[in-house]
Structures are given as C-alpha cells and as structure tokens.
Scaffold this motif. Structure first.
Motif, short mmCIF file in Angstrom:
data_model
loop_
_atom_site.label_atom_id
_atom_site.label_comp_id
_atom_site.label_asym_id
_atom_site.label_seq_id
_atom_site.Cartn_x
_atom_site.Cartn_y
_atom_site.Cartn_z
N THR A 35 30.05 44.46 39.56
CA THR A 35 30.63 45.57 38.80
C THR A 35 31.70 46.30 39.62
OG1 THR A 35 28.47 45.86 37.75
CG2 THR A 35 30.05 47.66 37.50
N TRP A 36 32.74 46.74 38.92
CA TRP A 36 33.75 47.61 39.52
C TRP A 36 33.58 49.02 38.95
CZ3 TRP A 36 36.83 46.62 43.51
CH2 TRP A 36 37.20 45.32 43.80
N PHE A 37 33.67 50.00 39.84
CA PHE A 37 33.69 51.40 39.47
C PHE A 37 34.93 52.04 40.09
CE2 PHE A 37 29.42 52.22 37.77
CZ PHE A 37 28.74 51.08 38.17
N ARG A 38 35.23 53.24 39.64
CA ARG A 38 36.27 54.01 40.30
C ARG A 38 35.92 55.50 40.24
NH1 ARG A 38 41.54 53.68 36.20
NH2 ARG A 38 40.71 55.03 34.56
N GLN A 39 36.46 56.22 41.19
CA GLN A 39 36.23 57.66 41.24
C GLN A 39 37.54 58.35 41.56
OE1 GLN A 39 33.05 58.97 43.83
NE2 GLN A 39 32.88 60.89 42.71
N ALA A 40 38.02 59.11 40.58
CA ALA A 40 39.24 59.87 40.76
C ALA A 40 38.93 61.19 41.44
CB ALA A 40 39.89 60.12 39.39
N LEU A 47 32.57 53.70 35.30
CA LEU A 47 32.54 52.24 35.20
C LEU A 47 33.92 51.71 34.82
CD1 LEU A 47 30.87 49.55 34.98
CD2 LEU A 47 30.58 50.14 32.56
N VAL A 48 34.36 50.68 35.53
CA VAL A 48 35.57 49.96 35.15
C VAL A 48 35.20 48.73 34.34
CG1 VAL A 48 37.55 48.65 36.00
CG2 VAL A 48 36.88 50.80 37.13
N GLY A 49 34.24 47.96 34.83
CA GLY A 49 33.79 46.79 34.11
C GLY A 49 32.93 45.91 34.98
N PHE A 50 32.42 44.83 34.38
CA PHE A 50 31.54 43.94 35.13
C PHE A 50 31.77 42.50 34.71
CE2 PHE A 50 28.57 42.81 31.76
CZ PHE A 50 28.63 43.88 30.89
N ILE A 51 31.26 41.59 35.53
CA ILE A 51 31.38 40.17 35.27
C ILE A 51 30.04 39.54 35.58
CG2 ILE A 51 32.35 39.79 37.60
CD1 ILE A 51 33.98 37.47 36.37
N PHE A 68 43.48 45.79 32.64
CA PHE A 68 42.66 45.37 33.78
C PHE A 68 41.90 44.09 33.45
CE2 PHE A 68 41.85 49.73 36.06
CZ PHE A 68 43.20 50.00 36.01
N THR A 69 41.77 43.23 34.43
CA THR A 69 41.03 41.98 34.28
C THR A 69 40.13 41.79 35.50
OG1 THR A 69 42.90 40.98 33.09
CG2 THR A 69 41.22 39.48 33.98
N ILE A 70 38.90 41.36 35.24
CA ILE A 70 37.96 41.07 36.32
C ILE A 70 37.72 39.58 36.39
CG2 ILE A 70 35.62 41.46 37.19
CD1 ILE A 70 35.63 44.12 35.66
N SER A 71 37.70 39.05 37.60
CA SER A 71 37.40 37.63 37.80
C SER A 71 36.60 37.49 39.08
CB SER A 71 38.69 36.81 37.86
OG SER A 71 39.50 37.22 38.94
N THR A 78 33.60 36.26 46.27
CA THR A 78 34.58 37.32 46.08
C THR A 78 34.79 37.62 44.60
OG1 THR A 78 35.74 36.68 48.11
CG2 THR A 78 36.97 38.02 46.55
N MET A 79 34.93 38.89 44.31
CA MET A 79 35.28 39.36 42.97
C MET A 79 36.65 40.03 43.04
SD MET A 79 33.31 42.12 40.50
CE MET A 79 33.28 43.40 41.74
N TYR A 80 37.37 39.96 41.93
CA TYR A 80 38.71 40.52 41.89
C TYR A 80 38.86 41.49 40.73
CZ TYR A 80 39.49 36.39 44.75
OH TYR A 80 39.40 35.42 45.72
N LEU A 81 39.79 42.40 40.90
CA LEU A 81 40.19 43.30 39.82
C LEU A 81 41.72 43.29 39.77
CD1 LEU A 81 39.52 45.41 37.63
CD2 LEU A 81 39.66 47.15 39.42
#
Length: 113
Positions: A35-40, A47-51, A68-71, A78-81
C-alpha cells in the motif's frame, strides 16, 4: 529485519511526473499486498492505493486514479508509484506499507513552481 525504503521523491513543477520506489527486504514480498499512503503538511495520512501480491489487482483512490499508477516487481521486491500531471496539492511525504503494517521512512514530494 523488515525494511521498506522509499525513494524517488523530490521537487517537481506542476504538470511534471515522478516515479517513487519502495524497496523491501526481510519479508516475503510476493505474499504481501502493498500500500501507498501520503501525508501532506498539517493533514492526516491518507490512502493513495494498494496492489495485491500478484499485481493482478490495483486500486487507487478515486481522486487520484487518473494520474497515479501502482505497480510492482516481485523479482526485485519493489513496488512503484507512477505519478503524472502532478499538482501542488500532491505535495506530501509518501510512504509504503506492507501487509504486516510495517512502514518505510517516507520520501518527500514537493510540487511547486
């Protein structure tokens, strides 16, 4: 020892692109939903998204999925955003997390002119 290390952040002008990486070790990456998250600044982590572990299913938050794309590459643990057409409101620290709830240290993304 479980490790997640994000990289690829930096400063970019509005409309630009960045690709973030989350390099992992210490656990069986290919078995984990990632999972990708972000904090401003001044805001809660979101939550940004998950794979899924196989990469066959990806879900990105509706407001971001057009840009945005997750792979992932299970051979490289490795995971990418991939983030395109970045906007100032995308400025945040971006984090990855595994299914155990282990987090990386984050990578800063700043979008400004």
């Amino acid at each position: 020892q479980v490790q997640l290390v994000e990289s690829g952040g930096g400063w970019v002008q509005p409309g630009g692109s960045l690709r973030l990486s989350c390099v992992t070790s210490g656990f069986t990456f290919s078995r984990h939903t990632m999972t990708w998250f972000r904090q401003a600044p001044g805001k809660e982590r979101e939550l940004v998204g998950f794979i899924l572990n196989t990469g066959e299913y990806v879900n990105v938050t509706d407001s971001l999925k057009a840009r945005f794309t997750i792979s992932r590459d299970n051979a490289k643990n490795t995971m990418y955003l991939q983030m395109n057409n970045l906007k100032p409101e995308d400025t945040a620290v971006y984090y990855c997390r595994n299914a155990f709830g282990s987090w990386g240290q984050g990578t800063q993304v700043t979008v400004s002119s």
